[in-house]
Motif scaffolding. Structure first.
Motif, PDB file in Angstrom:
ATOM      1  N   GLY A   1      -6.230   4.465   4.460  1.00  0.00           N
ATOM      2  CA  GLY A   1      -7.492   4.941   3.890  1.00  0.00           C
ATOM      3  C   GLY A   1      -8.459   3.346   3.508  1.00  0.00           C
ATOM      4  O   GLY A   1      -9.792   3.216   3.223  1.00  0.00           O
ATOM      5  N   THR A   2      -7.840   2.694   3.962  1.00  0.00           N
ATOM      6  CA  THR A   2      -8.320   1.076   3.017  1.00  0.00           C
ATOM      7  C   THR A   2      -8.368   0.518   4.190  1.00  0.00           C
ATOM      8  O   THR A   2      -7.551   0.566   5.355  1.00  0.00           O
ATOM      9  CB  THR A   2      -7.648   0.603   1.978  1.00  0.00           C
ATOM     10  OG1 THR A   2      -6.313   0.649   2.604  1.00  0.00           O
ATOM     11  CG2 THR A   2      -7.716   2.102   0.562  1.00  0.00           C
TER      12      THR A   2
ATOM     13  N   ALA B   1       4.909   9.680   5.402  1.00  0.00           N
ATOM     14  CA  ALA B   1       5.761   9.371   4.137  1.00  0.00           C
ATOM     15  C   ALA B   1       5.998   7.789   4.626  1.00  0.00           C
ATOM     16  O   ALA B   1       6.381   6.765   3.852  1.00  0.00           O
ATOM     17  CB  ALA B   1       5.779   9.691   3.559  1.00  0.00           C
TER      18      ALA B   1
ATOM     19  N   LYS C   1       0.735  -1.177  -0.095  1.00  0.00           N
ATOM     20  CA  LYS C   1       0.057   0.481  -0.242  1.00  0.00           C
ATOM     21  C   LYS C   1       1.098   0.957   0.121  1.00  0.00           C
ATOM     22  O   LYS C   1       2.452   1.049   0.922  1.00  0.00           O
ATOM     23  CB  LYS C   1      -1.196   0.286   1.255  1.00  0.00           C
ATOM     24  CG  LYS C   1      -1.915  -1.200   1.483  1.00  0.00           C
ATOM     25  CD  LYS C   1      -2.622  -0.874   2.666  1.00  0.00           C
ATOM     26  CE  LYS C   1      -3.927  -2.093   2.319  1.00  0.00           C
ATOM     27  NZ  LYS C   1      -4.721  -1.957   4.008  1.00  0.00           N
ATOM     28  N   SER C   2       0.353   2.104  -0.293  1.00  0.00           N
ATOM     29  CA  SER C   2       1.019   3.503  -0.940  1.00  0.00           C
ATOM     30  C   SER C   2       0.838   4.065   0.513  1.00  0.00           C
ATOM     31  O   SER C   2      -0.194   3.421   1.521  1.00  0.00           O
ATOM     32  CB  SER C   2       0.396   4.496  -1.935  1.00  0.00           C
ATOM     33  OG  SER C   2      -0.904   4.735  -1.187  1.00  0.00           O
ATOM     34  N   SER C   3       1.283   5.383   0.782  1.00  0.00           N
ATOM     35  CA  SER C   3       0.651   6.106   1.846  1.00  0.00           C
ATOM     36  C   SER C   3      -1.114   6.480   1.965  1.00  0.00           C
ATOM     37  O   SER C   3      -1.323   6.039   4.013  1.00  0.00           O
ATOM     38  CB  SER C   3       1.574   7.236   2.077  1.00  0.00           C
ATOM     39  OG  SER C   3       3.016   7.219   2.731  1.00  0.00           O
ATOM     40  N   SER C   4      -1.350   6.853   1.694  1.00  0.00           N
ATOM     41  CA  SER C   4      -2.728   6.970   0.984  1.00  0.00           C
ATOM     42  C   SER C   4      -3.927   6.400   1.038  1.00  0.00           C
ATOM     43  O   SER C   4      -4.549   5.585   2.288  1.00  0.00           O
ATOM     44  CB  SER C   4      -3.543   7.922   0.182  1.00  0.00           C
ATOM     45  OG  SER C   4      -2.971   7.165  -1.135  1.00  0.00           O
ATOM     46  N   GLU C   5      -3.386   4.887   0.899  1.00  0.00           N
ATOM     47  CA  GLU C   5      -3.743   3.476   1.217  1.00  0.00           C
ATOM     48  C   GLU C   5      -3.969   2.782   2.367  1.00  0.00           C
ATOM     49  O   GLU C   5      -4.908   2.374   2.766  1.00  0.00           O
ATOM     50  CB  GLU C   5      -3.444   2.480  -0.043  1.00  0.00           C
ATOM     51  CG  GLU C   5      -3.840   2.891  -1.201  1.00  0.00           C
ATOM     52  CD  GLU C   5      -2.754   2.216  -2.417  1.00  0.00           C
ATOM     53  OE1 GLU C   5      -3.504   1.902  -3.926  1.00  0.00           O
ATOM     54  OE2 GLU C   5      -2.266   1.713  -2.229  1.00  0.00           O
TER      55      GLU C   5
END
Length: 274
Positions: A37-38, A236, A30-34
């Protein structure tokens, strides 16, 4: 019912151990947002980009940590297995004054946690000018009371005394007997000592954390913790730490898979002897 209960307990234990591993594997994709956020167990799409970003962190510092860890664990475990093999063989096959006392001291050493010894070891090595050096992490890793204990037990069981007596009758010296006769018989046991010590050094945090000040000498454990602390200011970095944790486990898995054949051979030999 009597057979289902142990299976259920084993299943719960396996789930307890494997769920965190599964989370690390999924979170590393996952990326930082994922990541924030998921859903927890929904895979992401950023594994390759995380690896690339981690590889470029501070000009490849992660790979330097990985190399340091390989040096600490590989050299330390090899030296520890060699010393344990020699000491265990001597305690098992030679009779000399104080042999039993030495063995009991080793047993006592097995019961002493490494945490208790870390600060005294630092003070001793700092006094001779070895603090903040590779030797400061390697030297304490060479002596393993548990490795000596395991080698002693294995040598007593796997190396028959009549074989040694035949070699002595043929005029072989003690060093040659150990190298040519006893050592091949002790290989499965020494592989076990090597693996246990390798994993212990690879996962060791406190000793290098106390001994080292230069972050370019850090192993993966200390390096990733420093990155995690920086994540408070740079969120991040969290996904990079998780990706680094995943990559740091892969060599251990590969080592277990490559060395398990020695245990299989040893079990087969034991079955034939029985």
């Amino acid at each position: 019912m009597t057979t289902r209960l142990p299976v259920l307990v084993l299943f719960i234990g396996a789930a307890y151990c494997l769920l965190p591993v599964a989370w690390v594997v999924i979170a590393a994709t996952k990326s930082s947002s994922e990541l924030f956020g998921t859903s927890t167990f929904v895979p992401g799409t950023a594994l390759l980009s995380n690896i690339v970003e981690l590889a470029g962190y501070r000009d490849g510092l992660f790979w330097r940590w990985a190399g340091n860890t390989a040096i600490y664990a590989g050299a330390g475990a090899a030296a520890s297995a060699a010393l344990s093999g020699l000491t265990g063989y001597a305690l098992a096959k030679f009779r000399f004054p104080g042999r039993t006392a030495i063995f009991y001291v080793l047993l006592a050493g097995v019961l002493v946690p490494g945490v208790v010894l870390a600060v005294p070891q630092y003070l001793l090595l700092a006094r001779i000018g070895l603090a903040d050096s590779y030797a400061a992490v390697l030297l304490p890793s060479v002596v393993s009371p548990f490795g000596v204990y395991l080698a002693r037990i294995y040598a007593a069981a796997a190396v028959p005394d009549p074989v040694l007596e035949v070699a002595r009758t043929d005029g072989a010296g003690e060093w040659r007997i150990f190298a040519a006769v006893a050592l091949p018989m002790m290989v499965p046991g020494l592989v076990t000592v090597f693996l246990f010590q390798f994993v212990a050094i690879w996962n060791n945090f406190l000793l290098p954390y106390i001994m080292l000040g230069d972050d370019r000498k850090f192993p993966l454990t200390v390096g990733l913790v420093t990155m995690l602390k920086q994540g408070n200011a740079q969120p991040a970095l969290y996904n990079l730490v998780i990706t680094g944790a995943l990559l740091s486990v892969l060599p251990l898995i590969a080592l277990f898979l490559s060395l398990q054949r020695y245990w299989r051979i040893d079990l087969m030999a034991g079955a034939v002897k029985g």
